[in-house]
Design a protein around this motif. Structure first.
Motif, short mmCIF file in Angstrom:
data_model
loop_
_atom_site.label_atom_id
_atom_site.label_comp_id
_atom_site.label_asym_id
_atom_site.label_seq_id
_atom_site.Cartn_x
_atom_site.Cartn_y
_atom_site.Cartn_z
N SER A 1 18.09 9.96 -3.82
CA SER A 1 16.66 9.77 -4.21
C SER A 1 16.01 9.17 -5.57
N PHE A 2 16.86 7.86 -5.26
CA PHE A 2 15.93 7.34 -6.86
C PHE A 2 14.97 7.22 -6.74
N PRO A 3 13.87 7.75 -8.18
CA PRO A 3 14.46 7.63 -9.12
C PRO A 3 14.76 9.51 -9.67
N TRP A 4 14.96 10.44 -8.69
CA TRP A 4 14.78 11.64 -8.82
C TRP A 4 15.95 12.20 -8.16
N GLN A 5 16.93 11.71 -8.24
CA GLN A 5 18.19 12.51 -7.38
C GLN A 5 18.50 13.45 -8.24
N ASP A 6 18.69 13.90 -9.67
CA ASP A 6 18.39 15.70 -10.51
C ASP A 6 17.73 16.43 -9.81
N GLU A 7 16.02 15.99 -9.05
CA GLU A 7 15.32 16.73 -8.72
C GLU A 7 15.44 17.49 -7.13
N ALA A 8 16.11 16.08 -6.30
CA ALA A 8 16.67 16.45 -5.26
C ALA A 8 18.25 17.47 -5.58
N GLY B 1 0.98 -1.35 -0.25
CA GLY B 1 -0.28 0.53 0.24
C GLY B 1 0.40 1.69 -0.17
N ILE B 2 2.21 0.79 -0.10
CA ILE B 2 3.04 2.45 -0.38
C ILE B 2 3.06 2.94 -1.59
N ARG B 3 2.89 4.51 -1.84
CA ARG B 3 2.83 4.86 -2.65
C ARG B 3 4.52 5.06 -2.74
N LEU B 4 5.24 5.79 -3.47
CA LEU B 4 6.53 6.15 -4.14
C LEU B 4 6.47 7.25 -4.39
N ARG B 5 5.51 8.11 -5.32
CA ARG B 5 5.07 9.52 -5.80
C ARG B 5 5.30 10.59 -4.34
N TYR B 6 4.99 10.24 -3.23
CA TYR B 6 4.71 10.51 -2.02
C TYR B 6 6.47 11.11 -0.81
N SER B 7 6.83 10.39 -2.18
CA SER B 7 8.89 10.96 -2.25
C SER B 7 9.48 11.38 -3.10
N ASN B 8 8.40 11.99 -3.32
CA ASN B 8 9.08 12.99 -4.63
C ASN B 8 10.24 13.77 -4.80
N PRO B 9 11.49 14.13 -4.21
CA PRO B 9 12.34 16.05 -3.52
C PRO B 9 11.42 16.80 -4.22
N MET B 10 10.69 16.62 -4.90
CA MET B 10 10.67 18.15 -5.50
C MET B 10 8.84 18.17 -4.27
N LEU B 11 8.23 17.26 -3.78
CA LEU B 11 6.94 17.89 -3.15
C LEU B 11 7.36 18.61 -2.17
N VAL B 12 8.55 18.33 -1.89
CA VAL B 12 9.39 19.12 -0.67
C VAL B 12 9.73 20.64 -0.96
N ASP B 13 10.52 20.38 -1.94
CA ASP B 13 10.66 22.45 -2.63
C ASP B 13 9.28 23.49 -1.96
N VAL C 1 16.41 20.79 -6.19
CA VAL C 1 16.33 21.90 -4.48
C VAL C 1 16.86 21.82 -3.86
N ALA C 2 17.94 21.48 -3.21
CA ALA C 2 19.33 21.63 -2.53
C ALA C 2 19.97 23.04 -2.28
N THR C 3 20.16 23.06 -3.89
CA THR C 3 21.14 24.14 -5.03
C THR C 3 19.97 24.92 -4.99
N HIS C 4 18.73 24.82 -5.01
CA HIS C 4 18.20 26.47 -5.11
C HIS C 4 17.62 26.65 -3.47
N LYS C 5 17.52 25.97 -2.60
CA LYS C 5 17.22 26.65 -1.50
C LYS C 5 18.39 26.72 -0.46
N PRO C 6 18.17 27.82 0.39
CA PRO C 6 19.65 27.44 1.28
C PRO C 6 19.30 26.93 2.67
N TYR C 7 18.69 26.20 2.65
CA TYR C 7 18.17 26.26 4.01
C TYR C 7 17.40 23.79 3.44
N VAL C 8 18.19 23.80 2.26
CA VAL C 8 17.86 22.11 1.74
C VAL C 8 19.25 21.46 1.74
#
Length: 296
Positions: A200-207, A171-183, A210-217
């Motif tokens: 953050s496989f398969p969203w490494q580039d998204e992570a 019942g675990i939905r992987l899409r909730y763990s896309n780091p872009m949602l934390v943006d 976010v980390a390069t754009h947001k100073p406290y991530v």
């Protein structure tokens, strides 16, 4: 905690069993996680045993459980128990807590009490296991309290071994763990310190974005042997994110011994290694003073 005596700070370890023997996950999900990490038969150490393990290695460790009672129906290990057990080993253990966002105002009250009365130093979220999207407004009162308390929020990102191979993923939905949602969280809570856990496989580039754009991530490197890190993660850790990348193992399913042995083989700059292993975490967790910026 004597920082000078520590060789590393592991920002990602799990309390998998309570003092009464109660497991943090149901047997099916625990077995799936062990199979995913090829860790069948691994022991579930108590927090006292974790303290001894890290003390032997001159390391400190952040310890947490995961509160996913709403999604799984499985009772959590009490946050108070984790905090009190860590408090018995202040030289090596740093307590984090986990609160299911579905608990609403009760969760907010608990968060404040855990920091003020129990010395909790941060909070762990696992959106896929807890069954919520990080940008869902149901979690916003909890984020607001954590931001006001001045402690970090650590979010699981990417695929998870929990539920892997179970029909329907348990019942675990992987899409909730896309780091872009934390943006969105980083935008709406600009002073909140956020850690994106794991490559953050398969969203490494998204992570990385976010980390390069947001100073406290920040990004922790737990859950994967470093020999499997994607090249762009290594490149950013060595350069643009060298002050925002953190050592984490995912102990006990992945040991710091294994992680560090493989990390030694990476082409990481000598000046960057101590930042990743200890200095960045010490600063983020308030264990070391934040250096003043040099005037331009």
């Amino acid at each position: 905690m004597n920082l000078d005596a520590l060789v590393a700070i592991d920002v990602h370890t799990h309390a998998e069993v309570g003092a009464d023997g109660h497991s943090s996950l149901s047997p099916d999900l625990m077995a799936a996680s062990a199979a995913y990490f090829k860790a069948q038969g691994h022991r579930q150490p108590t927090i006292d045993e974790m303290a001894a393990y890290y003390r032997e290695r001159s390391m400190a460790a952040v310890v947490f459980t995961v509160d996913a009672e709403h999604m799984t129906g499985h009772p959590r290990i009490p946050n108070e128990e984790v905090a009190e057990s860590c408090a018995a080993h202040p030289d090596v253990l740093i307590p984090f807590a986990s609160i299911d966002p579905h608990k609403g105002r009760a969760g907010v009250r608990e968060a404040r009490r855990l920091v003020t009365d129990y010395g909790v130093r941060g909070f762990k979220f696992h959106p896929s296991l807890q069954g919520f999207s990080p940008d869902d407004r149901l979690a916003y009162p909890l984020y607001e309290a954590i931001e006001e308390l001045g402690v970090p929020a650590l979010f699981h990102t990417g695929q998870t071994g929990i539920g892997a191979g179970v029909p329907g993923g348990g019942g675990i939905r992987l899409r909730y763990s896309n780091p872009m949602l934390v943006d969105d969280v980083a935008v709406d809570f600009p002073e909140l310190r956020i850690i994106l856990a794991h490559p953050s496989f398969p969203w490494q580039d998204e992570a990385l974005a976010v980390a390069t754009h947001k100073p406290y991530v920040y990004i922790d490197l737990s859950g994967w042997s470093p020999k499997y890190f994607p090249p762009q993660l290594i490149r950013y850790a060595n350069t643009l994110l060298q002050d925002k990348v953190l050592f984490g193992s995912d102990y006990p399913v992945l040991t710091p011994d294994r992680w560090l042995a493989d990390f030694d083989q990476l082409d990481i700059k000598p000046a960057v290694r101590p930042k990743i292993l200890k200095e960045n975490a010490a600063r983020l967790l308030g264990l070391a003073p934040t250096p003043k910026e040099t005037p331009a």
